[in-house]
Design a protein around this motif. Structure first.
Motif, PDB file in Angstrom:
ATOM      1  N   ALA A 121       7.217 -10.284 -19.366  1.00  0.00           N
ATOM      2  CA  ALA A 121       6.928 -11.591 -18.773  1.00  0.00           C
ATOM      3  C   ALA A 121       8.160 -12.207 -18.128  1.00  0.00           C
ATOM      4  CB  ALA A 121       6.385 -12.535 -19.856  1.00  0.00           C
TER       5      ALA A 121
ATOM      6  N   ILE B 193      18.418 -14.021 -18.916  1.00  0.00           N
ATOM      7  CA  ILE B 193      19.318 -13.486 -19.954  1.00  0.00           C
ATOM      8  C   ILE B 193      18.584 -12.420 -20.768  1.00  0.00           C
ATOM      9  CG2 ILE B 193      20.813 -14.031 -21.900  1.00  0.00           C
ATOM     10  CD1 ILE B 193      20.828 -16.930 -21.027  1.00  0.00           C
ATOM     11  N   GLU B 194      19.129 -11.225 -20.803  1.00  0.00           N
ATOM     12  CA  GLU B 194      18.504 -10.114 -21.529  1.00  0.00           C
ATOM     13  C   GLU B 194      19.476  -9.579 -22.579  1.00  0.00           C
ATOM     14  OE1 GLU B 194      15.667  -8.512 -22.029  1.00  0.00           O
ATOM     15  OE2 GLU B 194      16.756  -7.031 -23.218  1.00  0.00           O
TER      16      GLU B 194
ATOM     17  N   HIS C 108       0.663  -4.144 -30.289  1.00  0.00           N
ATOM     18  CA  HIS C 108       0.165  -5.138 -29.336  1.00  0.00           C
ATOM     19  C   HIS C 108       0.284  -6.561 -29.870  1.00  0.00           C
ATOM     20  CE1 HIS C 108      -2.567  -1.969 -27.153  1.00  0.00           C
ATOM     21  NE2 HIS C 108      -1.281  -1.841 -26.868  1.00  0.00           N
TER      22      HIS C 108
ATOM     23  N   GLY D 208      13.164  -5.274 -18.451  1.00  0.00           N
ATOM     24  CA  GLY D 208      11.776  -4.791 -18.421  1.00  0.00           C
ATOM     25  C   GLY D 208      11.152  -4.877 -19.809  1.00  0.00           C
TER      26      GLY D 208
ATOM     27  N   ASP E 232       5.200 -15.433 -22.707  1.00  0.00           N
ATOM     28  CA  ASP E 232       5.175 -14.029 -23.128  1.00  0.00           C
ATOM     29  C   ASP E 232       3.956 -13.827 -24.017  1.00  0.00           C
ATOM     30  OD1 ASP E 232       5.826 -14.980 -25.666  1.00  0.00           O
ATOM     31  OD2 ASP E 232       7.951 -14.502 -25.505  1.00  0.00           O
TER      32      ASP E 232
ATOM     33  N   GLY F  19      15.142 -13.643 -22.083  1.00  0.00           N
ATOM     34  CA  GLY F  19      14.420 -12.387 -22.287  1.00  0.00           C
ATOM     35  C   GLY F  19      13.941 -11.823 -20.960  1.00  0.00           C
TER      36      GLY F  19
ATOM     37  N   HIS G 229      -5.025  -3.162 -24.102  1.00  0.00           N
ATOM     38  CA  HIS G 229      -3.592  -2.965 -24.280  1.00  0.00           C
ATOM     39  C   HIS G 229      -2.977  -4.195 -23.600  1.00  0.00           C
ATOM     40  CE1 HIS G 229      -3.952   1.407 -25.407  1.00  0.00           C
ATOM     41  NE2 HIS G 229      -5.181   1.055 -25.081  1.00  0.00           N
ATOM     42  N   ILE G 230      -1.813  -4.628 -24.066  1.00  0.00           N
ATOM     43  CA  ILE G 230      -1.476  -6.031 -23.812  1.00  0.00           C
ATOM     44  C   ILE G 230      -0.651  -6.282 -22.561  1.00  0.00           C
ATOM     45  CG2 ILE G 230      -0.303  -8.017 -24.889  1.00  0.00           C
ATOM     46  CD1 ILE G 230      -2.975  -7.240 -26.088  1.00  0.00           C
ATOM     47  N   GLN G 231      -0.113  -5.228 -21.946  1.00  0.00           N
ATOM     48  CA  GLN G 231       0.794  -5.552 -20.840  1.00  0.00           C
ATOM     49  C   GLN G 231       0.089  -6.239 -19.666  1.00  0.00           C
ATOM     50  OE1 GLN G 231       2.857  -2.395 -18.860  1.00  0.00           O
ATOM     51  NE2 GLN G 231       1.116  -1.008 -18.800  1.00  0.00           N
TER      52      GLN G 231
ATOM     53  N   ALA H 226      11.022 -14.017 -24.961  1.00  0.00           N
ATOM     54  CA  ALA H 226      11.688 -13.011 -25.801  1.00  0.00           C
ATOM     55  C   ALA H 226      10.694 -12.144 -26.580  1.00  0.00           C
ATOM     56  CB  ALA H 226      12.670 -13.694 -26.749  1.00  0.00           C
TER      57      ALA H 226
ATOM     58  N   ARG I 256      10.197  -2.654 -30.061  1.00  0.00           N
ATOM     59  CA  ARG I 256      10.151  -3.673 -28.982  1.00  0.00           C
ATOM     60  C   ARG I 256      11.236  -3.292 -27.992  1.00  0.00           C
ATOM     61  NH1 ARG I 256       5.789  -6.324 -28.693  1.00  0.00           N
ATOM     62  NH2 ARG I 256       5.117  -4.440 -29.745  1.00  0.00           N
TER      63      ARG I 256
ATOM     64  N   GLY J 156      19.232  -6.671 -24.159  1.00  0.00           N
ATOM     65  CA  GLY J 156      19.465  -5.234 -23.999  1.00  0.00           C
ATOM     66  C   GLY J 156      20.205  -4.928 -22.712  1.00  0.00           C
TER      67      GLY J 156
ATOM     68  N   TRP K  33      14.449  -2.577 -30.307  1.00  0.00           N
ATOM     69  CA  TRP K  33      14.974  -3.482 -31.338  1.00  0.00           C
ATOM     70  C   TRP K  33      14.861  -2.869 -32.731  1.00  0.00           C
ATOM     71  CZ3 TRP K  33      17.231  -8.428 -30.882  1.00  0.00           C
ATOM     72  CH2 TRP K  33      17.304  -8.940 -29.581  1.00  0.00           C
TER      73      TRP K  33
HETATM   74  C1  FAD Z   1       5.733   1.807 -28.259  1.00  0.00           C
HETATM   75  C2  FAD Z   1       4.851   0.814 -27.535  1.00  0.00           C
HETATM   76  C3  FAD Z   1       3.828   1.275 -26.755  1.00  0.00           C
HETATM   77  C4  FAD Z   1       3.020   0.356 -26.075  1.00  0.00           C
HETATM   78  N1  FAD Z   1       2.063   0.839 -25.235  1.00  0.00           N
HETATM   79  C5  FAD Z   1       1.383  -0.012 -24.450  1.00  0.00           C
HETATM   80  C6  FAD Z   1       0.498   0.470 -23.458  1.00  0.00           C
HETATM   81  O1  FAD Z   1       0.329   1.685 -23.282  1.00  0.00           O
HETATM   82  N2  FAD Z   1      -0.136  -0.437 -22.684  1.00  0.00           N
HETATM   83  C7  FAD Z   1       0.038  -1.778 -22.851  1.00  0.00           C
HETATM   84  O2  FAD Z   1      -0.603  -2.557 -22.133  1.00  0.00           O
HETATM   85  N3  FAD Z   1       0.852  -2.262 -23.809  1.00  0.00           N
HETATM   86  C8  FAD Z   1       1.552  -1.417 -24.582  1.00  0.00           C
HETATM   87  N4  FAD Z   1       2.436  -1.906 -25.501  1.00  0.00           N
HETATM   88  C9  FAD Z   1       2.550  -3.364 -25.672  1.00  0.00           C
HETATM   89  C10 FAD Z   1       3.152  -4.108 -24.474  1.00  0.00           C
HETATM   90  O3  FAD Z   1       4.065  -3.314 -23.779  1.00  0.00           O
HETATM   91  C11 FAD Z   1       3.817  -5.420 -24.940  1.00  0.00           C
HETATM   92  O4  FAD Z   1       2.887  -6.139 -25.692  1.00  0.00           O
HETATM   93  C12 FAD Z   1       4.289  -6.289 -23.803  1.00  0.00           C
HETATM   94  O5  FAD Z   1       5.046  -5.541 -22.905  1.00  0.00           O
HETATM   95  C13 FAD Z   1       5.089  -7.476 -24.347  1.00  0.00           C
HETATM   96  O6  FAD Z   1       5.621  -8.247 -23.296  1.00  0.00           O
HETATM   97  P1  FAD Z   1       6.518  -9.535 -23.609  1.00  0.00           P
HETATM   98  O7  FAD Z   1       6.968 -10.068 -22.310  1.00  0.00           O
HETATM   99  O8  FAD Z   1       5.779 -10.444 -24.508  1.00  0.00           O
HETATM  100  O9  FAD Z   1       7.733  -9.016 -24.457  1.00  0.00           O
HETATM  101  P2  FAD Z   1       8.855  -7.890 -24.101  1.00  0.00           P
HETATM  102  O10 FAD Z   1       8.407  -7.068 -22.949  1.00  0.00           O
HETATM  103  O11 FAD Z   1       9.142  -7.217 -25.366  1.00  0.00           O
HETATM  104  O12 FAD Z   1      10.065  -8.763 -23.602  1.00  0.00           O
HETATM  105  C14 FAD Z   1      10.935  -9.461 -24.447  1.00  0.00           C
HETATM  106  C15 FAD Z   1      12.344  -9.308 -23.868  1.00  0.00           C
HETATM  107  O13 FAD Z   1      13.182 -10.292 -24.417  1.00  0.00           O
HETATM  108  C16 FAD Z   1      14.413  -9.684 -24.782  1.00  0.00           C
HETATM  109  N5  FAD Z   1      14.951 -10.478 -25.881  1.00  0.00           N
HETATM  110  C17 FAD Z   1      14.427 -10.619 -27.108  1.00  0.00           C
HETATM  111  N6  FAD Z   1      15.186 -11.441 -27.853  1.00  0.00           N
HETATM  112  C18 FAD Z   1      16.199 -11.852 -27.071  1.00  0.00           C
HETATM  113  C19 FAD Z   1      17.291 -12.708 -27.280  1.00  0.00           C
HETATM  114  N7  FAD Z   1      17.507 -13.309 -28.461  1.00  0.00           N
HETATM  115  N8  FAD Z   1      18.157 -12.908 -26.261  1.00  0.00           N
HETATM  116  C20 FAD Z   1      17.957 -12.304 -25.055  1.00  0.00           C
HETATM  117  N9  FAD Z   1      16.925 -11.471 -24.815  1.00  0.00           N
HETATM  118  C21 FAD Z   1      16.046 -11.252 -25.805  1.00  0.00           C
HETATM  119  C22 FAD Z   1      14.025  -8.291 -25.200  1.00  0.00           C
HETATM  120  O14 FAD Z   1      15.109  -7.412 -25.241  1.00  0.00           O
HETATM  121  C23 FAD Z   1      12.964  -7.951 -24.160  1.00  0.00           C
HETATM  122  O15 FAD Z   1      13.545  -7.438 -22.999  1.00  0.00           O
HETATM  123  C24 FAD Z   1       3.233  -1.030 -26.222  1.00  0.00           C
HETATM  124  C25 FAD Z   1       4.262  -1.489 -27.038  1.00  0.00           C
HETATM  125  C26 FAD Z   1       5.078  -0.575 -27.670  1.00  0.00           C
HETATM  126  C27 FAD Z   1       6.203  -1.090 -28.512  1.00  0.00           C
END
Ligand code: FAD
Length: 561
Positions: free
Chosen positions: A20, A39-40, A496, A91, A529, A16, A540-542, A272, A86, A42, A67
């Protein structure tokens, strides 16, 4: 493409390339002795202009970069389903999100430290990782109202990877919002910096935007690392289906549409996201034994908490008719203005499209003597943590209903309700069942009623005289029961999701990972993640995810250096 890889064995495989995962792959590959594969599922983010233009972020939803999940019907929200986007792009969700950049309160992280028994997750310990993540830019605000967005420089990093900063475009209500803080300081005090660790009050929004463009984990962490480091390979358009190995060495990765098995000599890191990390774990036989057996999936590790406790923050909008066109509605309804905005952005990253959705965020606690707290208890981690967030927008809450409308989003930051991610019995490898569990706790419903009243208080300040005409929804003077009905039928989410594969203390009978994010009982498998976050922060969770990823990278490096 898998067939183009020069090797199939790496030291680390990060699954993913999202918020993160991109951080972890980039940080691990700083050690040139480590061979790293990211590995991504998308596509690459390169050339995806809409991902760079802040004002167009909604266009990425329901596109190939999403997604496109949908939640199951929620009993607490009148059996409605909700879209659950998602990021499906390098990124991840940081490439498609709303870009608000908020850390939450110091009490949030001190609770993480307390429940995991690891002081490394406390606010004081994790703060350096926030600083390491951000490169705070001093931006220029275009308003001619005499206002200047402010922040506290001591709360920021200026040499990190990701651009953050204050608003650059004046919006219709900025002056009035500041007036509210002067008129009602006991309820809505002015907050100098929303990321100070004590986020109570009304402050200028901060966003992951620099020089007019979105800063994502891909633009900030991968663009240089991926192109310049021979020890980092990045696979795109490649979906991981499961991970496997022995409990002593969990080190193989299977991807869709390929016979090739990839091997990590040191560790596999699952990044992921809050939906797909549990989805991969469950498909790998790591989860509740009874539930796996019912799906004919051989149990490898009995960890009942996988996919449980999914936590998100519900959002409701209060809408008003207003007497002048709002910033966004003016643009959303006028294709000539849209073309001009795009042209300005393309020329030099300026104009309305360089803006996030709101210039202010307001945070508030339920009063200590609130009947809601006396009846249901207080789920917040302490006095520095807000229960409620409001963000005032000089536009309709929906881009599809623009007009002379202003809105206030009310978000419950500290929900008690919990949901889940479970496999679809008809198709375990297909999209999982995402249940947000909204309003399965009575605290949440009562706190949301309070949040709506708080939003009404904000807009009924004299500061809004001559702007707000009439409350449109919920209808003015609604009873508590009518407000509850409105909440059930109009709640959406801020997306979130966290806690679906949570860390817990070493030896705890619940949780999925130890505090160092290693999956309990499986050597060589870590999760980094949003899933591992043990309690949702008032944020907000980023930014929290970035800090988790930065610290995790140091933990992994320390293990293997
Ligand atoms: C519309 C929207 C608006 C948001 N607005 C905000 C905001 O303004 N501020 C804020 O702080 N947060 C915001 N968030 C939330 C925040 O962006 C997320 O909580 C955070 O980015 C999640 O990070 P992560 O690393 O856990 O997951 P992600 O960033 O989702 O990363 C997961 C990655 O793994 C990949 N992946 C998944 N499954 C597989 C697989 N089987 N094989 C290979 N790759 C895979 C995905 O394609 C993705 O690239 C928002 C979310 C959304 C959806």
């Amino acid at each position: 493409n898998v067939s183009q890889l020069s090797r199939t064995t790496y030291d680390f495989i990060v699954v993913g390339g999202g918020t993160a995962g991109a951080v972890v792959a980039s940080r691990l590959s700083e050690n040139l002795n480590f061979k790293v594969l990211l590995i991504e599922a998308g596509s690459s983010n390169v050339g995806v202009t809409k991902s760079l233009v802040p004002g167009l972020f909604r266009d990425l939803q329901k596109s190939i970069y999403d997604w496109n999940y949908t939640t199951v019907p929620g009993t607490g929200i009148a059996n409605r389903t909700l879209d659950y986007p998602r990021g499906h792009i390098l990124g991840g969700t940081s490439s498609i999100n709303g870009m608000a950049y908020t850390r939450g309160s110091r009490d949030d992280y001190d609770r993480w430290a307390q429940v995991t028994g690891d002081p490394g997750w406390s606010w004081d310990s994790i703060s350096p990782y926030f600083f390491k993540n951000e490169k705070f830019l001093n931006s220029v605000y275009d308003g001619n109202s005499g206002l200047t967005p402010v922040s506290d420089p001591s709360a920021h990093g200026f040499n990190g990877s990701m651009f953050t900063g204050l608003p650059v475009n004046a919006m219709t209500i900025d002056q009035r919002v500041i007036q509210v803080t002067q008129e009602l300081p006991s309820i809505f005090p002015f907050l100098k910096d929303i990321n100070s660790g004590t986020p109570l009050g009304v402050g200028w929004n901060q966003a992951s935007i620099g020089n007019g463009s979105r800063s994502s984990s891909a633009t900030a962490y991968l663009s240089i690392a991926a192109t310049s480091r021979v020890n980092l390979d990045v696979l795109v358009n490649t979906k991981v289906t499961r991970v496997f190995g022995t409990l002593n060495s969990f080190n193989f990765v299977q991807v869709a549409d390929s016979e090739t098995i990839l091997k990590a000599n040191k560790e596999i890191i699952l990044s992921a996201g809050c939906i797909n990390t549990p989805h991969i774990l469950l498909n790998s036989g790591i989860g509740d034994e009874t539930e796996l057996t019912a799906l004919n999936i051989s149990k490898i590790l009995h960890i009942p908490s996988v996919g449980k406790n999914l936590t998100d923050q519900p959002k409701v909008s209060v809408q008003y008719s207003v007497n002048s066109n709002g910033f966004w509605d003016t643009i959303n309804t006028n294709t000539t203005l849209q073309a001009m905005a795009m042209s300005l952005w393309s020329q030099n990253g300026t104009g309305p499209y360089a803006s996030p959705f709101s210039n202010f965020l307001a945070w508030s606690r339920l009063p200590d003597d609130s009947p809601v707290i006396s009846e249901f208890g207080d789920p917040s981690p302490g006095p520095n943590a807000p229960h409620i967030e409001l963000f005032p927008v000089s536009a309709s809450s929906s881009a599809t209903e623009p007009g002379l409308v202003g809105s206030m989003a009310a978000i419950l930051l500290s929900p008690k309700s919990r949901g889940s991610v479970t496999l679809n019995p008809e198709d375990p490898s297909g999209p999982p069942a995402v249940d947000l569990g909204f309003y399965t706790s009575d605290f949440d419903m009562s706190a949301m009623v309070y949040a709506i009243k708080l939003a009404q208080q904000f807009y009924s300040a004299k500061a809004f005289n001559g702007y707000i005409l009439q409350q449109l929804s919920p209808p003015p003077n609604s009873t508590v029961d009518e407000l509850k009905a409105y909440i059930r039928t109009s709640t959406t989410t801020v997306y979130h999701g966290v806690t679906s594969a949570s860390m817990s203390a070493k030896g705890a009978s619940y949780g999925v990972t130890d505090p160092d994010l290693r999956v309990k009982g499986a050597n060589g498998l870590r999760i980094v993640d949003a899933s591992v976050i043990p309690f949702i922060p008032a944020a907000h969770i980023q930014a929290p995810v970035y800090a988790v990823a930065e610290r995790a990278s140091d933990l992994i490096k320390a293990t293997w250096s």
